[in-house]
Design a protein around this motif. Sequence first.
Motif, short mmCIF file in Angstrom:
data_model
loop_
_atom_site.label_atom_id
_atom_site.label_comp_id
_atom_site.label_asym_id
_atom_site.label_seq_id
_atom_site.Cartn_x
_atom_site.Cartn_y
_atom_site.Cartn_z
N GLY A 593 0.80 -1.22 0.00
CA GLY A 593 0.00 0.00 0.00
C GLY A 593 0.83 1.26 0.00
O GLY A 593 0.33 2.34 0.35
N ASP A 594 2.11 1.15 -0.39
CA ASP A 594 2.99 2.32 -0.39
C ASP A 594 2.85 3.17 -1.64
O ASP A 594 3.34 4.30 -1.68
CB ASP A 594 4.46 1.88 -0.26
CG ASP A 594 4.76 1.31 1.12
OD1 ASP A 594 3.95 1.55 2.04
OD2 ASP A 594 5.79 0.64 1.27
N ASN A 595 2.25 2.63 -2.70
CA ASN A 595 1.99 3.44 -3.89
C ASN A 595 0.53 3.24 -4.30
O ASN A 595 -0.14 2.34 -3.80
CB ASN A 595 2.96 3.11 -5.04
CG ASN A 595 2.82 1.68 -5.53
OD1 ASN A 595 1.73 1.21 -5.85
ND2 ASN A 595 3.95 0.96 -5.60
N ASP A 596 0.06 4.06 -5.19
CA ASP A 596 -1.34 4.03 -5.57
C ASP A 596 -1.53 3.39 -6.95
O ASP A 596 -2.46 3.71 -7.67
CB ASP A 596 -1.94 5.44 -5.56
CG ASP A 596 -3.44 5.41 -5.32
OD1 ASP A 596 -3.90 4.48 -4.64
OD2 ASP A 596 -4.14 6.29 -5.82
N SER A 597 -0.62 2.50 -7.32
CA SER A 597 -0.78 1.80 -8.59
C SER A 597 -1.95 0.84 -8.50
O SER A 597 -2.33 0.39 -7.42
CB SER A 597 0.50 1.02 -8.92
OG SER A 597 1.58 1.90 -9.10
N THR A 598 -2.53 0.53 -9.65
CA THR A 598 -3.67 -0.37 -9.68
C THR A 598 -3.24 -1.76 -10.10
O THR A 598 -2.17 -1.95 -10.71
CB THR A 598 -4.73 0.14 -10.67
OG1 THR A 598 -4.19 0.07 -12.01
CG2 THR A 598 -5.13 1.57 -10.36
N SER A 599 -4.08 -2.72 -9.82
CA SER A 599 -3.80 -4.09 -10.25
C SER A 599 -3.75 -4.18 -11.77
O SER A 599 -3.05 -5.03 -12.32
CB SER A 599 -4.85 -5.04 -9.69
OG SER A 599 -6.15 -4.64 -10.08
N MET A 600 -4.47 -3.29 -12.47
CA MET A 600 -4.49 -3.33 -13.93
C MET A 600 -3.11 -3.07 -14.52
O MET A 600 -2.75 -3.62 -15.55
CB MET A 600 -5.49 -2.32 -14.48
CG MET A 600 -6.94 -2.71 -14.24
SD MET A 600 -8.10 -1.46 -14.83
CE MET A 600 -7.90 -1.63 -16.60
N LEU A 601 -2.33 -2.21 -13.86
CA LEU A 601 -0.98 -1.94 -14.33
C LEU A 601 -0.14 -3.21 -14.27
O LEU A 601 0.55 -3.57 -15.24
CB LEU A 601 -0.35 -0.83 -13.49
CG LEU A 601 1.10 -0.44 -13.83
CD1 LEU A 601 1.28 1.06 -13.69
CD2 LEU A 601 2.10 -1.16 -12.92
#
Length: 881
Positions: A593-601
Motif C-alpha cells: 500500500g505504499d503506492n497508488d498503482s492499480t492491479s491493472m498496471l
Amino acid sequence: MCGIAGYFGFAEDKQLLRTMNDAQVHRGPDGEGIFADGLIGLAQRRLAIIDRPGGTQPMFNHDKTLAITYNGEVYNYQELRAELEQSGVKFKTKSDTEVVLQAYAVWGEEAFDRFNGMFALAIYDKKHSRLVLARDHFGIKPLYFANVGTEKQPKVLFASEIKTLLASGKVLKRVNERVLYRYLKFRIHEDSNETFFDGIHKIMPGEMMTLDVKGLKLKPYTKLQAELNQLAQQNQPYNTDQAEYYRSALTESIKARLISEVPVGTSFSGGLDSSTIVAVINQLMHDNKSATQSVGAQQNTFSAIFPGAVNDEEAYVDELLKVCKNHVSAHKIRPDADGFVQDLNDFIRTQEEPLISTGPYAQYKVMQEATKHVTVMLDGQAADEIMAGYIPYYFVYLRQLKAHKQWIKLIVELLGSVDIFARFARVNLKERILRKRPVPMNNLLGKQFRHDYAGQKFSPIQNNLKARLIQDVFYNSLPALLRYEDKNTMRFSIEGRVPFLDKEVIKYLFTLNDQAIIKSGWNKRILRDATKGLLPEMINRRRNKIGFTTPEYDWFIRLKNRFYNIFLSESFAARPYFNQPAVLEAFEGFIKGDNDSTSMLFWRLLNVELWLREFFDDKVEMPKESIKTDFEPNEDKQLDIKAGEQTYRRYALRTELVSSKDDLNKLVSERVRSFFDDLAKQPKHAKYISHPWYLLISEKVVAITQGRSYFVWDIKPGWWASTLARQVTKTPAGIGLGSPWTMQLAIQEVGLARILYASIGGAIGKLVGKRGVFYNLVGSDVRAIDGPTEYSVYPSNVSAKLAPKDPTKVANQLTDILRANLPSEFSEQFKGCVIIDSNDIGRNVLGQNTNQPDKLFEDIFGDNPLGQSHEQTPLSIVIEK
C-alpha cells in the motif's frame, strides 16, 4: 457461427486446409468442409444455428462459379431473400449463408453494406479468379490475415483466429513491439489493423480485401463512420416519444437475434444493458411467444457473482429476477482466484493477445457454464460505447459545452454530476494527503524499448461527444471488448450476439441531439427513459458502473506470491521490455500500500510475460510430480561422487515445508532416525550401515527455524540498497544480492561500509578479469543471504533469508542430539554435522564439527545433490563407501 480459414497464392494444398481447420475445431464442432481450386483454398468449421441440415459450407451457387466460407449471422437475411426472390433468384436452402452468397452474385461487393449483422467471410469468384474477404460494419466477427508473399504477388493465409494462422507453419512468429508498447503505455491494442504478432493483421470493421493476379487491395465497402458523423449533425431535439421509438427498435433488434434453431440464453451482469435484454425477452415471452421459441419455457440467464466483493452485482441480478418471477432459470457462476490460476494458461491462449484487465475472465467462466445449457448467448456489449456508459465521457461532454459556450447546459450538467465529481475529488485529496502516486508505466519498461517507441502517441477526442463515441466504437474501446467476447464464446462453441450493435438502431440514435445520451448528469439517458416501468428503479437509476469484471485487486493480494514469482523469474528478467528491479519494487509497494498503482498496471506486465511464454517461448517441462524415496537421487543427480581418493554416497532426505515454528532439533532427529530404520530394510543399501557417515544440512532450513527469514513485503530497502542491487548480476540459481531487499539485509547484517568496500573490490576484480572478489571480501554472512527464487516452494519464493546464526553451534547441538537418540550401530559411526550453503553453481560450508576440511564437503556437494528448492530435500546423509 463458424471458424473460417483459407489461402490465396499457394499451390493446391488440402492438408494445409485440414491443419488450419483442426486448430479452430472449438469454433465449429458440428461439421467441417474444405475446398481447393488452383491457387485458392477455403476451409470451415461449422457451429450450426440456422438451417442446421442445409447450411453446410463451403457453399456454392447453382453453377459453382462462386464459393463461400462464412462466419456470422445476417439478421435481415429474410428481407434480403424476399428481395432476391422477386428478382428471380432461386434458393436451395433456408440458411442466411445462401442469402449472403446470392446477394453477392446479384449485387457484387455492394451487398456487404446491405447486411445488418455480424460476419466474416471469404468468397471465391471463379469467373474473375479472385478471392474476396470482408468483415462486418463493426468488426463483431474477427478476420485475420498474413501475407507471406509480396504486395504484387501475394501469398495470403486468412482465418478466424491467430492460432489457426500459426498452425499453418507458414507464418513466422515475431512480436509486434510497437503494438506491445502502446498496450503497456496507453492501455490500447485494437486501434489499428495490426496485432501483437508482427506480420499478422486483421481486416478492419467495414473493410474488404480483394486478391487476384493484380495483387492485394484493401478498401472500405461502407461509409458508415462518415454517415454517423453526418447523422449527428441533424441534432434532433430529444423527447420521450423518441425513447418509445428507441425501445421499439431495440426490441426488434433483440427479436432478430433470437432467431435460432438451437437454445438461446442471456449473459446477465445486473447492469442496465444486460438487464434490458433480459427484461425485453421476458416481456416478449408474454406478448409474442412465437418470437421466443428459441428461448424455451424459461429464459436461461448466466451471471458472474462475487459474494463479499465490492464489485458484486448479485443484488441487482436478484432484483430483476423478482420481476421476471418464474420465467427465468438463473445460473450464477462464482469465479474465484484459485480457479483463475488454474484456468490462466488456457485463458491466455484463448484470447491470443494480451488483455487490458482480468475482467474478461468472468465472461470466460460464464461461457464455460453456458455451453452446458445453450448454444447462443445475447450480451449487452456496445451500449457503453454508443451511449456514454463510462465516466470519462462526462468530461468530454462538459468540455464540448464549454467550447461551444453553452453555459446554462454546462451548469445543469455539473450540478447533475456532482456525486461523480465528488468521488474524483475524494480520490485526489486522498492522494495529496497520503502523498501516494501510481508508479508510471514508463518507469517499469526496459530502457531501450522505451527509447525506441518514445514517439508513440495516443490522443482520443476530448471535446466532441459523438465524435468520441464513434472513435471508441471503431477504434479505441469497443474492438477490444468484441475480441474478448468472440474468443470467450467460441472457446466453448457458443455464438455471441450483441443486440445494441444494430446498424439501423445506432443510426437512429445518432440523429438525436446529445441529450439522448447525457442529460442532467445521467448517461444512457434514452435507454433509461425507454426502460422506465420495464426495469426496477434500482437498476434503471444505477450510478455505479461496474461492468462484467472480477474483484481483481482482491485476487492480486491473494495471489501475490504466485505473481511475484513470475516477476522474479529469469524469463521476465531477460525480456527487453521490462525493468525487472523497478517492477519488483513497484509490486512490493503495491502489496504494502505504499503506492497508488492499480492491479491493472501489473496485470498488463503479467499478461505480456504469460503471453510470451505461451506463444513464443519453448515449453519447459515441469518438475516430476512423483515424490522420490530416500534411496533415489533427485532428478538429474546421482547417489555417488568421488572426492579425493574416497567415494561417497549421498542420500537426499525430503521433509515437509519448514517454518519458523518448527523445532529444528526434533525435525532432524526424527527424520534421520526414520531414514536409518528404512535403510536396514533395503538390501542394496543396508551394507552401508557400519560405514562412517555425516549429516549435511541446508543453511536455509536452519535460518528459517531461527526466524531469520523475512517476507519481502516486510523489508524496506533504502536508497543504497536499491542502487547497489542494480549492479549485481543475477544467476539462474537465485537472485542473490541482485534485489533491493536482499541487499538491504546485507547492509543490516554487516554494515554499509563493508558492502561498499567489497563493491569497490569487486569492480576492480572485474577490470582485471577476476571474478568472485566481492563475495570473498564481504564474508560468509553475506554470501549466504538468499533471495526468493522462481522455482522455490512457498514461502521461499517470496522471502529473503539471512545466513543462519552460529552455524557451528547448531552443528554441535544436532550432533549431540543424534548421538543420544540413535541406536549404537548408527551413532558410533556418526562423524558430525555440516551446515552448508549449496546451489548448482557454488558451495560454501558455514559451520561444522567433523574434523575434516571444509573443501571436502564442498567437493562432495560438487553437483548439489540436494537439488533445487521445489524438491524439498534440505538434509543429506553422506556415507563413506
